[in-house]
Scaffold this motif. Structure first.
Motif, PDB file in Angstrom:
ATOM      1  N   ASN A 600       0.870  -1.183   0.000  1.00 24.09           N
ATOM      2  CA  ASN A 600       0.000   0.000   0.000  1.00 24.09           C
ATOM      3  C   ASN A 600       0.904   1.229   0.000  1.00 24.09           C
ATOM      4  OD1 ASN A 600      -1.867   2.043   0.540  1.00 24.09           O
ATOM      5  ND2 ASN A 600      -3.175   0.666   1.732  1.00 24.09           N
ATOM      6  N   ILE A 601       1.096   1.825  -1.188  1.00 23.24           N
ATOM      7  CA  ILE A 601       2.047   2.939  -1.336  1.00 23.24           C
ATOM      8  C   ILE A 601       1.467   3.980  -2.279  1.00 23.24           C
ATOM      9  CG2 ILE A 601       4.386   3.598  -2.051  1.00 23.24           C
ATOM     10  CD1 ILE A 601       5.276   0.765  -1.555  1.00 23.24           C
ATOM     11  N   ASP A 602       1.609   5.251  -1.903  1.00 22.51           N
ATOM     12  CA  ASP A 602       1.313   6.394  -2.779  1.00 22.51           C
ATOM     13  C   ASP A 602      -0.023   6.264  -3.510  1.00 22.51           C
ATOM     14  OD1 ASP A 602       3.706   7.538  -2.048  1.00 22.51           O
ATOM     15  OD2 ASP A 602       4.808   6.712  -3.766  1.00 22.51           O
ATOM     16  N   GLY A 603      -1.071   5.977  -2.781  1.00 23.15           N
ATOM     17  CA  GLY A 603      -2.402   5.961  -3.374  1.00 23.15           C
ATOM     18  C   GLY A 603      -2.744   4.698  -4.117  1.00 23.15           C
ATOM     19  N   LYS A 646      -6.580   3.948  -4.097  1.00 22.61           N
ATOM     20  CA  LYS A 646      -7.246   4.142  -2.804  1.00 22.61           C
ATOM     21  C   LYS A 646      -8.515   4.960  -2.956  1.00 22.61           C
ATOM     22  CE  LYS A 646      -3.151   3.857   0.172  1.00 22.61           C
ATOM     23  NZ  LYS A 646      -2.318   4.585   1.151  1.00 22.61           N
ATOM     24  N   ALA A 647      -8.483   5.895  -3.914  1.00 22.43           N
ATOM     25  CA  ALA A 647      -9.650   6.761  -4.101  1.00 22.43           C
ATOM     26  C   ALA A 647     -10.845   5.988  -4.653  1.00 22.43           C
ATOM     27  CB  ALA A 647      -9.288   7.922  -5.032  1.00 22.43           C
ATOM     28  N   THR A 674       1.328   2.996 -16.428  1.00 24.41           N
ATOM     29  CA  THR A 674       1.733   4.390 -16.254  1.00 24.41           C
ATOM     30  C   THR A 674       3.012   4.425 -15.425  1.00 24.41           C
ATOM     31  OG1 THR A 674       0.472   4.653 -14.212  1.00 24.41           O
ATOM     32  CG2 THR A 674      -0.701   5.088 -16.286  1.00 24.41           C
ATOM     33  N   PRO A 675       3.759   5.531 -15.420  1.00 23.41           N
ATOM     34  CA  PRO A 675       4.993   5.603 -14.610  1.00 23.41           C
ATOM     35  C   PRO A 675       4.747   5.295 -13.135  1.00 23.41           C
ATOM     36  CG  PRO A 675       4.917   7.424 -16.147  1.00 23.41           C
ATOM     37  CD  PRO A 675       3.599   6.729 -16.267  1.00 23.41           C
ATOM     38  N   GLU A 676       3.600   5.763 -12.587  1.00 22.51           N
ATOM     39  CA  GLU A 676       3.306   5.510 -11.175  1.00 22.51           C
ATOM     40  C   GLU A 676       3.075   4.020 -10.918  1.00 22.51           C
ATOM     41  OE1 GLU A 676       2.438   9.563 -12.377  1.00 22.51           O
ATOM     42  OE2 GLU A 676       1.651   7.636 -13.091  1.00 22.51           O
ATOM     43  N   VAL A 677       2.298   3.378 -11.796  1.00 28.65           N
ATOM     44  CA  VAL A 677       2.021   1.952 -11.648  1.00 28.65           C
ATOM     45  C   VAL A 677       3.298   1.144 -11.859  1.00 28.65           C
ATOM     46  CG1 VAL A 677       0.742  -0.006 -12.603  1.00 28.65           C
ATOM     47  CG2 VAL A 677      -0.403   2.198 -12.309  1.00 28.65           C
ATOM     48  N   LYS A 678       4.117   1.562 -12.817  1.00 32.27           N
ATOM     49  CA  LYS A 678       5.362   0.851 -13.085  1.00 32.27           C
ATOM     50  C   LYS A 678       6.284   0.867 -11.869  1.00 32.27           C
ATOM     51  CE  LYS A 678       8.956   0.393 -16.594  1.00 32.27           C
ATOM     52  NZ  LYS A 678       9.504   0.921 -17.861  1.00 32.27           N
ATOM     53  N   ALA A 679       6.376   2.035 -11.188  1.00 35.74           N
ATOM     54  CA  ALA A 679       7.205   2.137  -9.980  1.00 35.74           C
ATOM     55  C   ALA A 679       6.638   1.260  -8.862  1.00 35.74           C
ATOM     56  CB  ALA A 679       7.281   3.598  -9.535  1.00 35.74           C
ATOM     57  N   PHE A 680       5.318   1.248  -8.730  1.00 35.61           N
ATOM     58  CA  PHE A 680       4.656   0.423  -7.728  1.00 35.61           C
ATOM     59  C   PHE A 680       4.931  -1.065  -7.986  1.00 35.61           C
ATOM     60  CE2 PHE A 680       0.988  -2.016  -6.241  1.00 35.61           C
ATOM     61  CZ  PHE A 680       0.881  -1.581  -4.921  1.00 35.61           C
ATOM     62  N   VAL A 681       4.836  -1.487  -9.245  1.00 41.84           N
ATOM     63  CA  VAL A 681       5.048  -2.892  -9.612  1.00 41.84           C
ATOM     64  C   VAL A 681       6.495  -3.298  -9.371  1.00 41.84           C
ATOM     65  CG1 VAL A 681       5.092  -4.503 -11.560  1.00 41.84           C
ATOM     66  CG2 VAL A 681       3.123  -3.004 -11.233  1.00 41.84           C
ATOM     67  N   GLU A 682       7.440  -2.393  -9.609  1.00 43.05           N
ATOM     68  CA  GLU A 682       8.850  -2.710  -9.361  1.00 43.05           C
ATOM     69  C   GLU A 682       9.102  -2.987  -7.873  1.00 43.05           C
ATOM     70  OE1 GLU A 682      11.036   0.515 -10.978  1.00 43.05           O
ATOM     71  OE2 GLU A 682      10.828  -0.141 -13.074  1.00 43.05           O
ATOM     72  N   ILE A 683       8.450  -2.195  -7.017  1.00 36.73           N
ATOM     73  CA  ILE A 683       8.585  -2.431  -5.572  1.00 36.73           C
ATOM     74  C   ILE A 683       7.954  -3.768  -5.199  1.00 36.73           C
ATOM     75  CG2 ILE A 683       7.923  -1.570  -3.283  1.00 36.73           C
ATOM     76  CD1 ILE A 683       7.991   1.259  -4.483  1.00 36.73           C
ATOM     77  N   PHE A 684       6.766  -4.043  -5.764  1.00 35.50           N
ATOM     78  CA  PHE A 684       6.083  -5.312  -5.504  1.00 35.50           C
ATOM     79  C   PHE A 684       6.938  -6.499  -5.941  1.00 35.50           C
ATOM     80  CE2 PHE A 684       3.575  -8.720  -7.469  1.00 35.50           C
ATOM     81  CZ  PHE A 684       2.879  -9.180  -6.364  1.00 35.50           C
ATOM     82  N   GLU A 685       7.518  -6.398  -7.121  1.00 34.58           N
ATOM     83  CA  GLU A 685       8.327  -7.498  -7.653  1.00 34.58           C
ATOM     84  C   GLU A 685       9.547  -7.745  -6.766  1.00 34.58           C
ATOM     85  OE1 GLU A 685       9.802  -9.047 -12.025  1.00 34.58           O
ATOM     86  OE2 GLU A 685       9.633  -6.895 -11.674  1.00 34.58           O
TER      87      GLU A 685
END
Length: 702
Positions: A600-603, A646-647, A674-685
């Motif tokens: 759960n990060i950045d929305g 989250k919204a 999107t860049p935001e989702v890509k960054a989120f997925v990298e953390i998840f991976e």
């Protein structure tokens, strides 16, 4: 050129004086320095080019010019890298970009070195001289130098191209020496065979006369416009002569179209093609001739012209195609290599350009190809049994039939076996490659077709079997002669290979009973019966009970079983959904404390699906196929995660597939992240990799 000796020459360096050129000539792209020396006893001009980038000069390349060649060394890398492009290409000064000069020479002396070498080159080769205009006291920034370099390199390129062309021509001429004269009776063959049907009956109502171009006899027209000969007692009192109508010539006994002498003859121009096969030692030569017959000027003596346009040399290894055309970009008409005979599109070339059909001259092909690489090709059988569709001449209804066959025979020599044994339909399928399996080049036809002697005898009894017959024997492995005969006439209705459905029924009953039942019940589509059988199998019915296999009223049984099967599928789907939902609950419980699966990060946050319906809704909302992944998830072949905002936690956003790594992550209509989702997925991976790499005793779940 000795590249090793050239690369050993020290690379150029530029001096402070060279750097000042950027201030004196600010618009230049390249600064050139030059030197002249002997390399292995050969006079060599070296032109060094420095590229002006952001008010700095950087080494770009250097060109070595010798009396008969030039080559360029790349100076942007420490490695030795060579280029063959011309200077005007490497510097970018094209003909439409010579506004005020693109290259500046560092000094007048170096310009003198360059122009001196180029002047001697022109003088040596007796080309037109030119004035060496040099302005003293400053560098050159006009197009003078660029023009002279172009002239030198264009001349070298012309030599190289001419050398390349001469080499190609020599190779072609070597093949052309194999071709001799045409047979002495070839002109008669053209008149009688090629244009055997290209005749007319010309008539004049005013003169009451007619003329047949086939028998070359004059006829009279009676009052009813019937043909009657003046001296010979022959006539035609049935057909009336009329423009563009077909009339029987009383002498020839053939029907020809009538043409009035008063009508225009502009369309009376015929084009036909013929093929001649010859041999040279072990090579087979195929020649294509274009013939024209022109009735427009003098219909009593039509002009016939012949021109050879294509040739092919067949060796044991390959075929070489040639055409009479303009060689490359020159105006020299000669024999050239023909690279592609495949013409496609809505508008094929004119018939006078390429053949659409051709008449074969050779009557004894076996004798023609004897002693050549095609002596065992059985081309005579192929032409006689498969291609030939005329009793009085051999008309090849495809333009390159002979070459096509020889090329295919070279790849599949077993064509000889098939043709000599009489399996013409199988040979034709191999030629056309239409739904044809790959046979083996066996020593015998049994090895080639992959069948045993009993199966071979079944095919011989058929006479001229098809590829489908062979495939029936392959699938059946063992089959009775009666069943084989029956399956040959079963239409593949609804399935690509309906015979497989019949053969599969042998585990429950006989093929004869199935066929008899289908005919008795008047089942229009065999596929309906096999759908019914498939439903019985799925629902676990006793397949050896003939009451189930052969119901008294098939249509009623089919409809009732269809309803039962739909209920069975619905029940099965509900059970699958319950089982899948239990699996999801188990996964959520086991991964409740796994950080990666509860990120759960950045929305954005990630979670597992709650139930099967969510997978379907996800796929429908985002227009992708995740709804079909239930079976893969259930088997443990993959894991599906939902990425939400989250919204809007209940609104599908992105779907992620995990199987030891992120296999894919897709959004609406399979869009990329999107860049935001890509960054989120990298953390998840990264966190998932850490979780899966942790020792089992330390892992909190799974």
């Amino acid at each position: 050129m000795d590249k090793r000796a050239l690369s050993a020459i020290p690379r150029p360096v530029f001096t402070d004086k060279n750097k000042e050129m950027l201030l004196l000539v600010p618009h230049i792209s390249y600064l050139a320095t030059a030197s002249r020396q002997e390399v292995n006893g050969i006079d060599t001009l070296i032109i060094n080019f420095f590229h002006a980038e952001e008010r700095e000069l950087k080494p770009a390349f250097r060109t070595f010019c010798q009396p008969d060649d030039y080559i360029t060394q790349d100076l942007t890398t420490d490695k030795t890298k060579w280029k063959t492009g011309a200077i005007n290409y490497l510097t970018g000064y094209l003909y439409w970009y010579r506004n005020g000069g693109n290259i500046a020479v560092a000094s007048v002396e170096e310009r003198e070195i360059i122009l001196g070498f180029l002047y001697e080159f022109k003088k040596r080769h007796d080309t037109k001289d030119y004035d060496r205009c040099m302005e003293q006291g400053r560098s050159v920034t006009d197009t003078e130098l660029e023009d002279r370099i172009d002239e030198y390199q264009d001349k070298i390129k012309e030599w190289k191209l001419q050398e390349k062309h001469n080499k190609e021509k020599a190779e072609i001429d070597l093949h052309m020496e194999k071709f001799g004269d045409v047979p002495k009776d070839y002109d008669r063959f053209v008149r009688e065979k090629v244009f055997g049907e290209e005749h007319y009956i010309f008539y004049s109502t005013a003169n009451k006369s007619a003329y047949c171009t086939s028998c070359e006899l004059d006829f009279e027209l009676d009052k009813e416009k019937h043909l009657r000969h003046k001296k010979i007692p022959i006539w035609n009192d049935v057909d009336k002569v009329k423009h563009n109508h077909t009339v029987l010539c009383p002498y020839c006994g053939k029907y020809f179209k009538c043409k009035s002498e008063s009508m225009s003859r502009q369309s009376l121009f015929a084009v036909q093609w013929s093929v001649l096969i010859q041999k040279h030692e072990e090579d087979v030569l195929v020649r294509y001739f274009c013939h024209t017959k022109d009735f427009r000027i003098n219909y009593r003596n039509p002009e016939i012209t012949t021109m050879e346009k294509f040739r092919t040399v067949h060796t044991a290894e390959k075929a070489k195609d040639f055409e009479w055309a303009r060689f490359k970009s020159t105006y020299d008409y000669r024999w050239c290599i023909f690279h592609d005979r495949k013409y496609s599109g809505w508008c094929p070339p004119a018939e006078i350009t390429v053949p659409r059909s051709a008449v074969l001259y050779n009557e004894n092909l076996l004798k023609t190809v004897s002693g050549t690489c095609m002596k065992y090709s059985a081309v005579d059988i192929y032409i006689d049994k498969i291609v030939n569709n005329s009793n009085w001449r051999i008309l090849l209804n495809k333009p390159w039939t002979i070459d096509w066959y020889f090329n295919q025979y070279r790849k599949t020599p077993y064509l000889e076996q098939l043709l000599k044994i009489g399996f013409y339909k199988i040979a034709q399928s191999v030629m056309e490659d239409h739904n044809c399996p790959e046979f083996q080049n066996g020593k015998t036809v049994l090895e080639t077709l992959g069948i045993n002697k009993l199966q071979f005898n079944m095919l011989r009894e058929v006479g001229n079997p098809t590829v489908r017959d062979v495939m029936i024997l392959w699938y059946a492995k063992e089959i009775r002669q009666e069943d084989f005969k029956l399956l040959r006439y079963i239409h593949d209705d609804g399935y690509d290979k309906m015979y497989e459905k019949y053969l599969d029924m042998r585990q429950y009953t006989t093929i004869y009973k199935v066929d008899k039942y289908i005919n008795k019940q008047r089942i229009k589509h065999d596929a309906d019966y096999f759908d019914y059988i498939r439903w019985l199998e799925k629902m676990g019915y006793d397949m050896r009970n003939e009451f189930n296999l052969f119901p008294r009223n098939f249509r009623r049984a089919h409809d009732e079983m269809s309803k039962q099967y739909m209920k069975f599928k619905d029940k099965q789907a509900r059970e699958d959904a319950k089982r899948f939902n239990r699996l999801l609950r188990k996964l959520r419980k086991e991964t409740a404390e796994v950080e990666a699966m509860n990120l759960n990060i950045d929305g954005l946050f990630i979670r597992l699906p709650n139930k099967l319906e969510e997978l379907k809704e996800e796929g429908e909302s985002l227009h992708h196929c995740v709804g079909t992944y239930m079976e893969k998830v259930e088997k443990g072949e993959t894991m599906i995660f939902f990425i939400r905002q989250k919204a809007a936690p209940e609104k599908p956003y992105y779907t992620l597939e995990w199987h030891g790594r992120v296999v894919q992550c897709r959004g609406f209509r399979n869009c990329e992240m999107t860049p935001e989702v890509k960054a989120f997925v990298e953390i998840f991976e990264k966190k998932m990799a850490e979780y899966e790499a942790a020792p089992k005793k330390q892992r909190k779940a799974g």
